[in-house]
Scaffold this active site. Sequence first.
Site, PDB file in Angstrom:
ATOM      1  N   LYS A 159      -7.192  -4.857  -2.907  1.00 54.87           N
ATOM      2  CA  LYS A 159      -7.879  -5.361  -1.715  1.00 54.87           C
ATOM      3  C   LYS A 159      -8.849  -4.309  -1.191  1.00 54.87           C
ATOM      4  O   LYS A 159      -8.745  -3.131  -1.533  1.00 54.87           O
ATOM      5  CB  LYS A 159      -6.866  -5.750  -0.632  1.00 54.87           C
ATOM      6  CG  LYS A 159      -5.980  -4.630  -0.133  1.00 54.87           C
ATOM      7  CD  LYS A 159      -4.868  -5.190   0.746  1.00 54.87           C
ATOM      8  CE  LYS A 159      -3.980  -4.109   1.326  1.00 54.87           C
ATOM      9  NZ  LYS A 159      -4.624  -3.269   2.323  1.00 54.87           N
ATOM     10  N   ASP A 177       0.799  -1.238   0.000  1.00 57.99           N
ATOM     11  CA  ASP A 177       0.000   0.000   0.000  1.00 57.99           C
ATOM     12  C   ASP A 177       0.831   1.287   0.000  1.00 57.99           C
ATOM     13  O   ASP A 177       0.569   2.213   0.788  1.00 57.99           O
ATOM     14  CB  ASP A 177      -0.947   0.004   1.214  1.00 57.99           C
ATOM     15  CG  ASP A 177      -1.936  -1.145   1.190  1.00 57.99           C
ATOM     16  OD1 ASP A 177      -1.907  -1.952   0.240  1.00 57.99           O
ATOM     17  OD2 ASP A 177      -2.746  -1.249   2.135  1.00 57.99           O
ATOM     18  N   CYS A 234      -1.975  -2.863   7.725  1.00 61.68           N
ATOM     19  CA  CYS A 234      -1.888  -3.678   6.517  1.00 61.68           C
ATOM     20  C   CYS A 234      -0.595  -4.473   6.424  1.00 61.68           C
ATOM     21  O   CYS A 234      -0.597  -5.606   5.945  1.00 61.68           O
ATOM     22  CB  CYS A 234      -2.106  -2.807   5.292  1.00 61.68           C
ATOM     23  SG  CYS A 234      -3.769  -2.065   5.291  1.00 61.68           S
TER      24      CYS A 234
END
Length: 212
Positions: A110, A9, A155
Amino acid sequence: MTSALLLIDLQNDFCPGGALAVTEGDQTIAVANQAIAACSNAGWHIVASQDWHPENHRSFAVNSGQQAWTLGELEGLPQVWWPAHCIEQQSGADFHPELNKAAITFVVHKGQNADIDSYSAFFDNGKLAATGLDEWLHQQQITHLVVMGLATDYCVKFSVLDALSLGYQVTLIAEGCRAVNLAASDGEQAILDMQQAGAQIQTLQTWLSTLA
């Protein structure tokens, strides 16, 4: 052992100026680019995850009538109510402009199901659906992941714990991560949790020396 670099991310909304900015989040980009260069030279696959939310995602405080950064419950699971972030096809969801995107082999999205959050690059938070990352890694016969990204305490941690539970060996490059730190020690605790679960924690230079 076949290895891959997994970048978590590294997106505009998690960097300074973004909707869910992580302190010093942009400082991970230079670390990631050094890792990308080394892995490219070594012939490794470079994999990246992207939060990729629909605009109506229920983890967004504004969509659930909650105050951002507070804790609650969504579909029976603990939930942080986040500012709206990483909305699919919008600039906040794009990779950071300084990231060497051209070297990335595979991108996994996601958080696309509006009814459940998805911190891990492998599964949603309820383990109801897989993202396809594990399947792709198996197809490439990858057994070891070097992981870094944003954010350490969400994450990154959930991706690492899932990777370990799926049987991958995991090396975490700690300086390539930054934490949200809703509580001041969350990032440190996340690294301890990953280490206790079996992840090897290394500095960038120590890890780079293993590739030389």
